[in-house]
Design a protein around this motif. Sequence first.
Motif, PDB file in Angstrom:
ATOM      1  N   THR A 319       0.786  -1.288   0.109  1.00 20.81           N
ATOM      2  CA  THR A 319      -0.022  -0.040   0.114  1.00 20.81           C
ATOM      3  C   THR A 319       0.915   1.342   0.162  1.00 20.81           C
ATOM      4  O   THR A 319       0.426   2.430  -0.569  1.00 20.81           O
ATOM      5  CB  THR A 319      -1.011   0.131   1.113  1.00 20.81           C
ATOM      6  OG1 THR A 319      -1.633  -1.272   1.129  1.00 20.81           O
ATOM      7  CG2 THR A 319      -1.939   1.308   1.305  1.00 20.81           C
ATOM      8  N   VAL A 394      -8.369   0.016   3.186  1.00 20.94           N
ATOM      9  CA  VAL A 394      -7.812  -1.084   2.602  1.00 20.94           C
ATOM     10  C   VAL A 394      -6.840  -2.012   3.722  1.00 20.94           C
ATOM     11  O   VAL A 394      -6.893  -1.601   4.754  1.00 20.94           O
ATOM     12  CB  VAL A 394      -6.468  -0.460   1.702  1.00 20.94           C
ATOM     13  CG1 VAL A 394      -5.548   0.219   2.848  1.00 20.94           C
ATOM     14  CG2 VAL A 394      -5.976  -1.825   1.175  1.00 20.94           C
ATOM     15  N   PRO A 397     -11.709  -6.610   5.281  1.00 21.58           N
ATOM     16  CA  PRO A 397     -12.932  -6.304   5.185  1.00 21.58           C
ATOM     17  C   PRO A 397     -13.225  -5.242   6.404  1.00 21.58           C
ATOM     18  O   PRO A 397     -12.612  -5.392   7.351  1.00 21.58           O
ATOM     19  CB  PRO A 397     -13.853  -7.483   5.601  1.00 21.58           C
ATOM     20  CG  PRO A 397     -12.819  -8.560   5.333  1.00 21.58           C
ATOM     21  CD  PRO A 397     -11.544  -8.250   5.426  1.00 21.58           C
ATOM     22  N   GLN A 423      -4.260  -6.414  -3.638  1.00 23.68           N
ATOM     23  CA  GLN A 423      -3.188  -7.387  -2.953  1.00 23.68           C
ATOM     24  C   GLN A 423      -1.697  -7.096  -3.435  1.00 23.68           C
ATOM     25  O   GLN A 423      -1.748  -6.261  -4.538  1.00 23.68           O
ATOM     26  CB  GLN A 423      -3.310  -8.760  -3.490  1.00 23.68           C
ATOM     27  CG  GLN A 423      -4.902  -9.399  -3.466  1.00 23.68           C
ATOM     28  CD  GLN A 423      -4.792 -11.035  -3.911  1.00 23.68           C
ATOM     29  OE1 GLN A 423      -4.673 -11.068  -5.010  1.00 23.68           O
ATOM     30  NE2 GLN A 423      -4.865 -11.724  -2.896  1.00 23.68           N
ATOM     31  N   GLU A 425      -0.019  -8.707  -5.173  1.00 17.35           N
ATOM     32  CA  GLU A 425       0.376  -9.469  -6.055  1.00 17.35           C
ATOM     33  C   GLU A 425      -0.275  -8.494  -7.463  1.00 17.35           C
ATOM     34  O   GLU A 425       0.170  -8.645  -8.611  1.00 17.35           O
ATOM     35  CB  GLU A 425      -0.404 -10.789  -6.266  1.00 17.35           C
ATOM     36  CG  GLU A 425       0.533 -11.691  -5.442  1.00 17.35           C
ATOM     37  CD  GLU A 425       0.028 -11.632  -3.905  1.00 17.35           C
ATOM     38  OE1 GLU A 425      -0.609 -10.727  -3.669  1.00 17.35           O
ATOM     39  OE2 GLU A 425       0.142 -12.652  -3.166  1.00 17.35           O
ATOM     40  N   ASP A 508      -8.790 -15.311  -2.003  1.00 21.50           N
ATOM     41  CA  ASP A 508      -9.977 -14.880  -0.946  1.00 21.50           C
ATOM     42  C   ASP A 508     -11.188 -15.436  -1.627  1.00 21.50           C
ATOM     43  O   ASP A 508     -11.624 -15.891  -2.648  1.00 21.50           O
ATOM     44  CB  ASP A 508      -9.989 -13.470  -1.478  1.00 21.50           C
ATOM     45  CG  ASP A 508      -8.966 -12.530  -0.555  1.00 21.50           C
ATOM     46  OD1 ASP A 508      -8.278 -13.172   0.045  1.00 21.50           O
ATOM     47  OD2 ASP A 508      -9.032 -11.467  -0.797  1.00 21.50           O
ATOM     48  N   ILE A 520     -16.122  -9.280   0.040  1.00 24.81           N
ATOM     49  CA  ILE A 520     -14.956 -10.105   0.323  1.00 24.81           C
ATOM     50  C   ILE A 520     -15.263 -10.985   1.739  1.00 24.81           C
ATOM     51  O   ILE A 520     -15.475 -10.222   2.703  1.00 24.81           O
ATOM     52  CB  ILE A 520     -13.779  -9.367   0.448  1.00 24.81           C
ATOM     53  CG1 ILE A 520     -13.628  -8.272  -0.861  1.00 24.81           C
ATOM     54  CG2 ILE A 520     -12.378 -10.270   0.362  1.00 24.81           C
ATOM     55  CD1 ILE A 520     -13.829  -8.970  -2.238  1.00 24.81           C
ATOM     56  N   ASN A 529      -4.782 -12.782   8.149  1.00 22.56           N
ATOM     57  CA  ASN A 529      -4.696 -11.296   7.980  1.00 22.56           C
ATOM     58  C   ASN A 529      -4.911 -10.583   9.159  1.00 22.56           C
ATOM     59  O   ASN A 529      -5.661 -10.477   9.916  1.00 22.56           O
ATOM     60  CB  ASN A 529      -5.924 -10.877   6.763  1.00 22.56           C
ATOM     61  CG  ASN A 529      -5.792  -9.522   6.531  1.00 22.56           C
ATOM     62  OD1 ASN A 529      -5.156  -8.478   7.199  1.00 22.56           O
ATOM     63  ND2 ASN A 529      -6.291  -9.267   5.398  1.00 22.56           N
TER      64      ASN A 529
HETATM   65  C1  7RM Z   1      -3.589  -4.283  -0.304  1.00 19.86           C
HETATM   66  C2  7RM Z   1      -3.241  -5.416   0.668  1.00 19.86           C
HETATM   67  C3  7RM Z   1      -4.083  -8.729   0.452  1.00 19.86           C
HETATM   68  C4  7RM Z   1      -5.506  -9.417   1.138  1.00 19.86           C
HETATM   69  C5  7RM Z   1      -6.203  -9.533   0.220  1.00 19.86           C
HETATM   70  C6  7RM Z   1      -7.610  -9.923   1.047  1.00 19.86           C
HETATM   71  C7  7RM Z   1      -7.319  -8.809   2.015  1.00 19.86           C
HETATM   72  C8  7RM Z   1      -7.245  -6.097   1.084  1.00 19.86           C
HETATM   73  C9  7RM Z   1      -9.420  -5.858   1.403  1.00 19.86           C
HETATM   74  C10 7RM Z   1      -9.158  -7.102   1.924  1.00 19.86           C
HETATM   75  C11 7RM Z   1     -11.459  -7.301   2.388  1.00 19.86           C
HETATM   76  C12 7RM Z   1     -10.608  -5.337   1.275  1.00 19.86           C
HETATM   77  N1  7RM Z   1      -2.082  -6.274   0.212  1.00 19.86           N
HETATM   78  N2  7RM Z   1      -7.931  -7.424   1.791  1.00 19.86           N
HETATM   79  N3  7RM Z   1      -8.181  -5.187   0.974  1.00 19.86           N
HETATM   80  N4  7RM Z   1     -10.067  -7.915   2.192  1.00 19.86           N
HETATM   81  N5  7RM Z   1     -11.787  -5.783   1.885  1.00 19.86           N
HETATM   82  N6  7RM Z   1     -10.782  -3.795   0.889  1.00 19.86           N
HETATM   83  O1  7RM Z   1      -3.700  -5.317   1.799  1.00 19.86           O
HETATM   84  O2  7RM Z   1      -1.032  -8.743  -0.082  1.00 19.86           O
HETATM   85  O3  7RM Z   1      -1.128  -7.392   1.967  1.00 19.86           O
HETATM   86  O4  7RM Z   1      -3.010  -8.359   1.514  1.00 19.86           O
HETATM   87  O5  7RM Z   1      -5.854  -8.718   1.947  1.00 19.86           O
HETATM   88  O6  7RM Z   1      -7.747 -10.773   1.893  1.00 19.86           O
HETATM   89  O7  7RM Z   1      -6.096 -11.191  -0.424  1.00 19.86           O
HETATM   90  S1  7RM Z   1      -1.782  -7.784   0.878  1.00 19.86           S
END
Ligand code: 7RM
Length: 654
Positions: A319, A394, A397, A423, A425, A508, A520, A529
Amino acid sequence: MAGQAEDDITSVLHESRLFKPASEFSKQAHVKSRAAYDRLCRRAEKDPEGFWGGLAEKELVWFKPWKKVLDWKPPFAKWFVGGSTNVAYNCLDRHLEGPRKNKAALIWEGEPGDSRILTYQDLHREVSQFANVLKNKGVKKGDRVAIYMPMIPELAVAMLSCARIGATHSIIFGGFSAAALRDRINDAEAKLVVTADGGHRKGGVITLKEKVDDALKDAPSVETMIVVKRTGNAVKMKKGRDFWWQDEMKGASAVCKAAALNAEHPLFILYTSGTTGKPKGVVHTTGGYLLGTTVTSKWIFDLKEEDTYWCTADIGWVTGHSYIIYGILSNGATSVMYEGVPTYPEADRLWEIVEKYRVNIFYTAPTAIRALSKLGKQWPKKHDLSSLRLLGTVGEPINPEAWMWYHTVIGGGRCPIVDTWWQTETGAIMITPLPGAIPAKPGSATLPFPGIAAEVVNKNGKKVPPNVGGYLVIKRPWPSMLRTVWRNPKRYKETYWSDIPGVYFSGDGARKDKDGYFWIMGRVDDVMNISGHRLGTMEVESALVSHSTVAESAVVGTPDEIKGTAICAFVTLELGQKPSEALRKKLKAHVTKEIGAIARPDQIRFTDNLPKTRSGKIMRRLLRDIAAGRESVGDTSTLEDYTVLAKLRHDEES
Ligand code: 7RM
């Protein structure tokens, strides 16, 4: 993909409130209406390459035009084939020609209350100088540079300097331990490390240089270390290897041409957790990543010339890469950067900074919102937050309660909230409202960004009906997608492009409601997470079993009011070892040493046995239920020894 999680994908959330953007917001927004959003989507759907190619021409400066927008040999993509550009040039040089020359690029606030403002011209000068320092130390195009720093302006300078000369940076979050740092340095074979004597955090000093010293005992690729003097605490400098940033910068020329780099030149590697103990080096390249972050920044944060934008993430996470530095500076906007924690010296530090710099756009994580809301609204109420016009979240959820608090207490009921799903990725935001166009539903990331072919499918890749849970996939390549896992294309293919035929699988679970809004539902694999940061259960397990007393361990996430997920570790000790409070403490400290404080288990439960299937697989689903204090409702027919479950429930950490 963990098969066990499949039957868990049923959705329970039913949130029906709809928040429309105010018409004054929509009128001034880059994308003004649902109809405009639909037009963009249709255009992208009909001709994806024309859509992205058009944006690349309009939004970026290229040194040489590309011959082909996309070369797709599944699952390997090349974007803007034959084109050449430079990310630092797009983030800095192109803004020097007009009135942005003396505009603030970075507004930096140190935790102790010191601050620095770097205009585009200032930042350009420092980046050019440090690029020359890197060159003087023998860093060449394609070499890897590891960066392990606090949130200080020099971090931004270091990464942009790498981008300027085509060195590939690998930023390692300052909270990671020496061992985690060493593994990442070795995997990327970094030639040079940039660090600092320390950083300010929670009123104290975190050490960094010492951890690098430790890591370098076993990191033969590193020739040079550059150390920023930030805190002034004593550090040992090794002659011939370690150099002070400030000394090196003094003699460095401020003239350094931005290298013309192939669009597919690797810009950075960023390590992220997967389902195995070994983090993956996610590789992002130049042209596509820059396009993705530039366009999403502009449309989602609705960036305007006069905006002051603040993302509270650490640059050690994706981010920070995409939405403190690259996407924001590429747009010529002003980015606020803060060194410390949200609660120092008091619980209103973030709101004080919003007021001080008249921040207009504010982007943070749900875990921070939950933590700050618990402290009470008297803290934000002490400050004038009327400059805010747009909010974002970000990382995980957001629960509707936290959303409502953010909306009313921070946003004064007038600011749209963009809940952005993406993500490491994906490089850039994938599912999100465009704030002037798409009404929000609290807890939903809403709709795919134009050009992003997101879908919810079953394991055969077939679209599931509305409100049925499934796997969140992306059906077409997109410009800012990861290109590979560093030196491991096989792992890239297996992790992302094998579970579900023909598409990118995010890991996810999600559902789409009748309006096509995405909800999500969290990870379906063994990735947790924690406060919006990804951590593999296997990583924590590997750290635990590396302790001499531990025979076996299984780690699961369990719901936590503030962190989203807390870490619960089930531990079986070696024969002759006795469970004790002291050992619990030792094991927690051991994990902190091996990975870092974010991985420290909240709970350790000692057990003689772990629940396993007859083939010896640990049944994490059962452990998740036990950790959360739930009765297991799922299938236990494959469990080898039923008595294990009953015993586990009794051994709870007090
Ligand atoms: C940007 C970041 C990615 C994982 C992803 C999800 C979770 C990220 C949201 C979310 C629900 C969202 N990169 N995730 N944003 N779940 N709503 N707005 O976080 O690679 O560190 O993580 O985070 O599970 O796969 S990350």
